[in-house]
Design a protein around this motif. Sequence first.
Motif, PDB file in Angstrom:
ATOM      1  N   VAL A   2       0.871  -1.275   0.006  1.00 53.93           N
ATOM      2  CA  VAL A   2       0.148  -0.127   0.041  1.00 53.93           C
ATOM      3  C   VAL A   2       0.924   1.246   0.117  1.00 53.93           C
ATOM      4  O   VAL A   2       1.854   1.130   0.610  1.00 53.93           O
ATOM      5  N   GLN A   3       0.443   2.117  -0.854  1.00 56.97           N
ATOM      6  CA  GLN A   3       1.249   3.641  -0.769  1.00 56.97           C
ATOM      7  C   GLN A   3       0.203   4.790  -0.415  1.00 56.97           C
ATOM      8  O   GLN A   3      -0.971   4.702  -0.889  1.00 56.97           O
ATOM      9  N   LEU A   4       0.867   5.685   0.280  1.00 56.50           N
ATOM     10  CA  LEU A   4       0.035   6.738   0.858  1.00 56.50           C
ATOM     11  C   LEU A   4       1.062   7.967   0.004  1.00 56.50           C
ATOM     12  O   LEU A   4       2.206   8.114   0.306  1.00 56.50           O
ATOM     13  N   VAL A   5       0.375   8.827  -0.918  1.00 55.65           N
ATOM     14  CA  VAL A   5       1.006   9.880  -1.545  1.00 55.65           C
ATOM     15  C   VAL A   5       0.276  11.049  -1.285  1.00 55.65           C
ATOM     16  O   VAL A   5      -1.013  11.456  -1.516  1.00 55.65           O
ATOM     17  N   GLU A   6       1.046  12.005  -0.366  1.00 58.29           N
ATOM     18  CA  GLU A   6       0.514  13.421  -0.356  1.00 58.29           C
ATOM     19  C   GLU A   6       0.715  14.518  -1.420  1.00 58.29           C
ATOM     20  O   GLU A   6       1.620  14.167  -2.089  1.00 58.29           O
ATOM     21  N   SER A   7      -0.274  15.424  -1.436  1.00 58.54           N
ATOM     22  CA  SER A   7       0.012  16.402  -2.591  1.00 58.54           C
ATOM     23  C   SER A   7      -0.652  17.767  -1.725  1.00 58.54           C
ATOM     24  O   SER A   7      -1.313  17.601  -0.963  1.00 58.54           O
ATOM     25  N   GLY A   8      -0.307  18.897  -2.229  1.00 60.39           N
ATOM     26  CA  GLY A   8      -0.859  20.104  -2.245  1.00 60.39           C
ATOM     27  C   GLY A   8      -0.231  21.268  -1.199  1.00 60.39           C
ATOM     28  O   GLY A   8      -0.497  22.041  -0.936  1.00 60.39           O
ATOM     29  N   SER A  25      -3.510   3.867  -2.529  1.00 58.83           N
ATOM     30  CA  SER A  25      -3.535   2.787  -3.621  1.00 58.83           C
ATOM     31  C   SER A  25      -2.643   1.425  -3.102  1.00 58.83           C
ATOM     32  O   SER A  25      -1.668   1.305  -2.128  1.00 58.83           O
ATOM     33  N   GLY A  26      -3.166   0.438  -3.889  1.00 62.32           N
ATOM     34  CA  GLY A  26      -2.315  -0.865  -3.809  1.00 62.32           C
ATOM     35  C   GLY A  26      -3.690  -1.847  -3.386  1.00 62.32           C
ATOM     36  O   GLY A  26      -4.679  -1.787  -3.405  1.00 62.32           O
ATOM     37  N   SER A  27      -3.023  -2.813  -2.325  1.00 60.19           N
ATOM     38  CA  SER A  27      -3.850  -4.071  -1.994  1.00 60.19           C
ATOM     39  C   SER A  27      -4.811  -3.628  -0.939  1.00 60.19           C
ATOM     40  O   SER A  27      -4.660  -4.248   0.046  1.00 60.19           O
ATOM     41  N   ILE A  28      -5.729  -2.694  -1.183  1.00 60.26           N
ATOM     42  CA  ILE A  28      -6.547  -2.276  -0.035  1.00 60.26           C
ATOM     43  C   ILE A  28      -7.907  -3.023   0.079  1.00 60.26           C
ATOM     44  O   ILE A  28      -8.494  -2.993  -0.820  1.00 60.26           O
ATOM     45  N   ASP A  29      -8.202  -3.411   1.138  1.00 56.90           N
ATOM     46  CA  ASP A  29      -9.527  -3.917   1.388  1.00 56.90           C
ATOM     47  C   ASP A  29     -10.391  -2.984   2.111  1.00 56.90           C
ATOM     48  O   ASP A  29     -11.572  -3.120   1.901  1.00 56.90           O
ATOM     49  N   ASP A  30      -9.871  -2.203   2.976  1.00 59.74           N
ATOM     50  CA  ASP A  30     -10.607  -1.346   3.951  1.00 59.74           C
ATOM     51  C   ASP A  30      -9.560  -0.241   4.207  1.00 59.74           C
ATOM     52  O   ASP A  30      -8.592  -0.693   4.783  1.00 59.74           O
ATOM     53  N   ALA A  91       5.535  23.306   8.462  1.00 60.53           N
ATOM     54  CA  ALA A  91       6.190  21.883   8.928  1.00 60.53           C
ATOM     55  C   ALA A  91       5.951  21.071   7.794  1.00 60.53           C
ATOM     56  O   ALA A  91       5.507  21.530   6.432  1.00 60.53           O
ATOM     57  N   VAL A  92       6.736  19.784   7.715  1.00 60.89           N
ATOM     58  CA  VAL A  92       6.267  18.753   6.786  1.00 60.89           C
ATOM     59  C   VAL A  92       4.945  17.961   7.334  1.00 60.89           C
ATOM     60  O   VAL A  92       5.154  17.595   8.607  1.00 60.89           O
ATOM     61  N   TYR A  93       4.123  17.869   6.512  1.00 63.80           N
ATOM     62  CA  TYR A  93       2.734  17.114   6.741  1.00 63.80           C
ATOM     63  C   TYR A  93       2.690  15.764   6.276  1.00 63.80           C
ATOM     64  O   TYR A  93       2.965  15.613   5.112  1.00 63.80           O
ATOM     65  N   TYR A  94       2.473  14.750   7.178  1.00 63.43           N
ATOM     66  CA  TYR A  94       2.317  13.332   6.733  1.00 63.43           C
ATOM     67  C   TYR A  94       1.113  12.817   7.077  1.00 63.43           C
ATOM     68  O   TYR A  94       0.195  13.164   7.877  1.00 63.43           O
ATOM     69  N   CYS A  95       0.527  12.208   6.184  1.00 58.91           N
ATOM     70  CA  CYS A  95      -0.548  11.271   6.478  1.00 58.91           C
ATOM     71  C   CYS A  95      -0.363   9.888   6.854  1.00 58.91           C
ATOM     72  O   CYS A  95       0.760   9.144   6.553  1.00 58.91           O
ATOM     73  N   ASN A  96      -1.350   9.420   7.510  1.00 59.53           N
ATOM     74  CA  ASN A  96      -1.234   8.063   8.219  1.00 59.53           C
ATOM     75  C   ASN A  96      -2.465   7.224   7.937  1.00 59.53           C
ATOM     76  O   ASN A  96      -3.601   7.961   8.250  1.00 59.53           O
ATOM     77  N   ALA A  97      -2.595   6.048   7.815  1.00 55.58           N
ATOM     78  CA  ALA A  97      -3.674   5.201   7.622  1.00 55.58           C
ATOM     79  C   ALA A  97      -3.477   3.754   8.134  1.00 55.58           C
ATOM     80  O   ALA A  97      -2.696   3.385   8.178  1.00 55.58           O
ATOM     81  N   ASP A  98      -4.650   3.344   8.864  1.00 53.51           N
ATOM     82  CA  ASP A  98      -4.800   2.024   9.373  1.00 53.51           C
ATOM     83  C   ASP A  98      -5.387   1.160   8.220  1.00 53.51           C
ATOM     84  O   ASP A  98      -6.641   1.433   8.046  1.00 53.51           O
ATOM     85  N   VAL A  99      -4.897   0.419   7.526  1.00 52.54           N
ATOM     86  CA  VAL A  99      -5.274  -0.196   6.465  1.00 52.54           C
ATOM     87  C   VAL A  99      -5.411  -1.734   6.504  1.00 52.54           C
ATOM     88  O   VAL A  99      -4.589  -2.464   6.886  1.00 52.54           O
TER      89      VAL A  99
END
Length: 122
Positions: A2-8, A25-30, A91-99
């Motif tokens: 799974v990849q998380l890509v920030e933009s903006g 994106s990637g092998s995401i079920d939920d 700051a540098v902003y990071y996204c995080n997700a429980d996948v």
Amino acid sequence: QVQLVESGGGLVQAGGSLRLSCAASGSIDDIKAMGWYRQAPGKQMELVAKITTGGSTDYADSVKGRFTMSRDNAKNTMYLQMNSLKPEDTAVYYCNADVVVVETKPRLMDYWGKGTLVTVSS
């Protein structure tokens, strides 16, 4: 995988606005909980905002009333609308997700993006 890509991210004057996006994106079920974190130079990483699967949000006191987090479950994407930006938001902003990943047996895993730089000039 799974990849998380920030933009903006980018450079903005104090009082301005930016909208960050994070696409998974990637092998995401939920995707369960999602969050935005930031790390300013010389400081520890801090939680900025988080959102549950059902859309309930929570914010750091420093951004309440100025930042709004949302998610589009159909697009596996989260957003952070940042208004009334201040130099201390730099700051540098990071996204995080429980996948929940698609494997032989579904597994819940924690993923991070690589970050996007937000610079607020005074």
